[in-house]
Design a protein around this motif. Structure first.
Motif, mmCIF file in Angstrom:
data_model
loop_
_atom_site.group_PDB
_atom_site.id
_atom_site.type_symbol
_atom_site.label_atom_id
_atom_site.label_comp_id
_atom_site.label_asym_id
_atom_site.label_seq_id
_atom_site.Cartn_x
_atom_site.Cartn_y
_atom_site.Cartn_z
ATOM 1 N N SER A 4 24.486 60.668 100.212
ATOM 2 C CA SER A 4 25.403 59.300 100.055
ATOM 3 C C SER A 4 24.020 58.590 100.607
ATOM 4 O O SER A 4 24.934 56.883 100.426
ATOM 5 N N HIS A 5 23.139 58.509 100.839
ATOM 6 C CA HIS A 5 22.474 57.816 101.092
ATOM 7 C C HIS A 5 21.198 57.185 100.141
ATOM 8 O O HIS A 5 19.832 56.853 100.805
ATOM 9 N N SER A 255 17.460 54.688 100.803
ATOM 10 C CA SER A 255 18.425 53.720 101.636
ATOM 11 C C SER A 255 17.564 52.371 102.836
ATOM 12 O O SER A 255 18.238 51.884 103.454
ATOM 13 N N THR A 256 16.385 52.734 102.461
ATOM 14 C CA THR A 256 15.396 51.757 103.481
ATOM 15 C C THR A 256 15.702 50.577 102.538
ATOM 16 O O THR A 256 15.360 49.556 103.065
ATOM 17 N N SER A 276 24.412 52.671 91.347
ATOM 18 C CA SER A 276 24.947 53.722 90.869
ATOM 19 C C SER A 276 24.037 55.325 90.267
ATOM 20 O O SER A 276 22.709 55.166 89.401
ATOM 21 N N TYR A 277 23.819 56.490 90.563
ATOM 22 C CA TYR A 277 23.077 56.958 90.847
ATOM 23 C C TYR A 277 23.727 58.019 89.184
ATOM 24 O O TYR A 277 24.888 58.231 89.165
ATOM 25 N N ILE A 290 26.848 53.542 95.414
ATOM 26 C CA ILE A 290 26.278 53.577 96.456
ATOM 27 C C ILE A 290 26.365 52.176 97.031
ATOM 28 O O ILE A 290 26.125 51.077 95.955
ATOM 29 N N LEU A 291 27.228 51.629 98.451
ATOM 30 C CA LEU A 291 27.553 50.494 98.231
ATOM 31 C C LEU A 291 26.503 49.790 99.020
ATOM 32 O O LEU A 291 26.247 50.479 100.060
#
Length: 441
Positions: A4-5, A255-256, A276-277, A290-291
């Motif tokens: 999620s991150h 995430s960074t 999108s993964y 992931i937004l």
């Protein structure tokens, strides 16, 4: 486990593959080379993005090391998977490097080392060395003589600069772009690397109006960068435009990248998909969107357009920032085509090694993620080190400023684009060497 991150080089969600038993892996008695290679192959069969194209079986004794095995088992699209030792990984994760703290390249005249970057914590920076300086002498040895003596060979710079021993020191003579010559003593040691190399604002006239341009040089997407961004963005008051310099940035934590993108675009990406993964069929339960999220970010700029400076070493999370923002704001790439890595990996521990094998592909909100040949430059410019960060004679920065002022590529860029060889073959990119700053002394 869902990510999620979103970690490209997942520093915070490592899945361990040790030498002990596992529910979905065969048991081996030791971590000998054949056993390690077998464990690698088992891992790839389960989690490698192109697992369906692997051979049915391998001879684990045919490979001299786990790195050799991975290299030979990689898919033809995979120029990136690699291994490193656990010690190397720990140092990378903690941004710890060893040396004087500068990256270099032999200058065009072949008589000195041009400085590409310096880390603030290193002895070189503390003694006045800056990007654009040229080292001409080390101890009593002229760099020109050393280069001439090592022509055609793989240069071992430790012969000139000394062994990787804590406290080793050497007198270095270097020349500034102004012609000023300095002599200082550099001392080797451990360095905690800063990832934001420079952050400043510049004034620019656009359509007859005075505008403020934020300029930030960013070297690597790490968790520590998330607080560095906040320090940098504090300087960006009432900015109208931004130039993001990713020319040496090989990637890092997704995430960074998400935080940086959100701080730049702000309200333009509220509740929108950042990435999108897509995993292999065995791991398809991990597929997710992931937004955009501010994460640890504080200030956001709400910019409608962005100029990004790139080279062939702009890779992975650097490309993700460009691709993720493109559906929502005007992103212009200045420099060279990026490395071409729309794929990522979650590191796995295999015995004493950490394996970075491709696990997933990334797509933006528009569904685009097929840039294995790199993201092309809108305004093509060859990189040349002319001075410290922010020097407006720097070809990439000058072109970026010119584009913002005129909303088109310069005539020099257009001429350079026509001179380039089209469809040039993408070469192997040593993400490992870039991550570990192998060009650093």
């Amino acid at each position: 486990m869902k990510i999620s991150h979103g970690l490209l080089f997942a520093l915070s969600t490592m899945l361990l593959v040790s030498c002990s038993d596992g529910d979905d892996q065969p048991t081996y008695e030791s971590c000998s080379i054949p056993d390690t290679n077998n464990k690698l192959f088992s891992l790839l069969q389960d989690k490698y993005f192109w697992n369906e194209e692997l051979p049915a079986k391998i001879n684990p004794e045919a490979y001299e090391s786990i790195g050799h095995a991975l290299y030979n088992l990689r898919n033809e699209k995979d120029r990136f998977s690699f291994t490193m030792t656990r010690e190397e990984y720990d140092d990378y994760a903690n941004s710890v490097f060893f040396g004087y703290g500068f990256g270099h390249q032999v200058n065009s005249a072949g008589d000195g080392l041009t400085i590409r970057y310096v880390f603030e914590d290193g002895s070189a920076a503390k003694n006045g060395l800056r990007r654009g300086d040229v080292i001409t002498k080390v101890g009593d040895v002229l760099v020109s003589d050393f280069i001439q003596q090592n022509t055609g060979t793989s240069v071992d710079w430790t012969v000139l600069f000394g062994p990787n021993v804590e406290g080793h020191y050497v007198d270095v003579t270097f020349k500034k772009p102004t012609g000023e010559v300095s002599v200082a003593t550099f001392t080797k040691g451990s360095i905690v690397a800063n990832t934001v190399m420079a952050a400043e604002t510049k004034s620019l006239t656009i359509n007859g109006q005075d505008k403020t341009v934020a300029y930030m040089v960013f070297d690597s997407f790490k968790e520590s960068s998330q607080t560095e961004f906040n320090t940098a963005f504090e300087q960006f008051d009432n900015v109208d435009e931004m130039i993001l310099d990713l020319r040496y940035n090989s990637g890092g934590v997704i995430s960074t990248a998400n935080q940086l993108s959100t701080q730049i675009a702000g309200r333009n990406v509220d509740d929108e998909i950042f990435v999108s993964y897509k995993y292999n069929q065995k791991q398809s339960d991990n597929n997710e969107d992931i937004l955009f999220t501010l994460g640890k970010g504080i200030k956001q700029l709400d910019l409608d357009r962005l100029v990004v400076l790139t080279t062939e070493t702009s890779c992975s999370a650097s490309e993700l920032v460009i691709n993720a923002l493109s559906p929502f704001i005007d992103v212009t790439v200045v420099g060279d085509t990026t490395c071409g890595k729309p794929i990522g990996m979650r590191p796995e521990e295999v015995c004493e090694h950490v394996v970075f094998a491709i696990n997933f592909q990334t797509h933006n909100a528009a569904g685009f993620g097929d840039y294995f040949d790199g993201l092309p430059a809108d305004c093509a410019v060859a990189e040349n080190v002319t001075g410290d960060w922010g020097d407006e004679n720097d070809p990439l920065l000058a072109e970026g400023l010119s584009y913002l002022a005129n909303n088109q590529c310069s005539s020099q860029s257009v001429a350079y684009s026509k001179s380039l060889t089209k469809n040039k073959k993408r070469k192997d990119v040593s993400v490992k060497e870039m991550m570990l700053h192998k060009d650093m002394l």
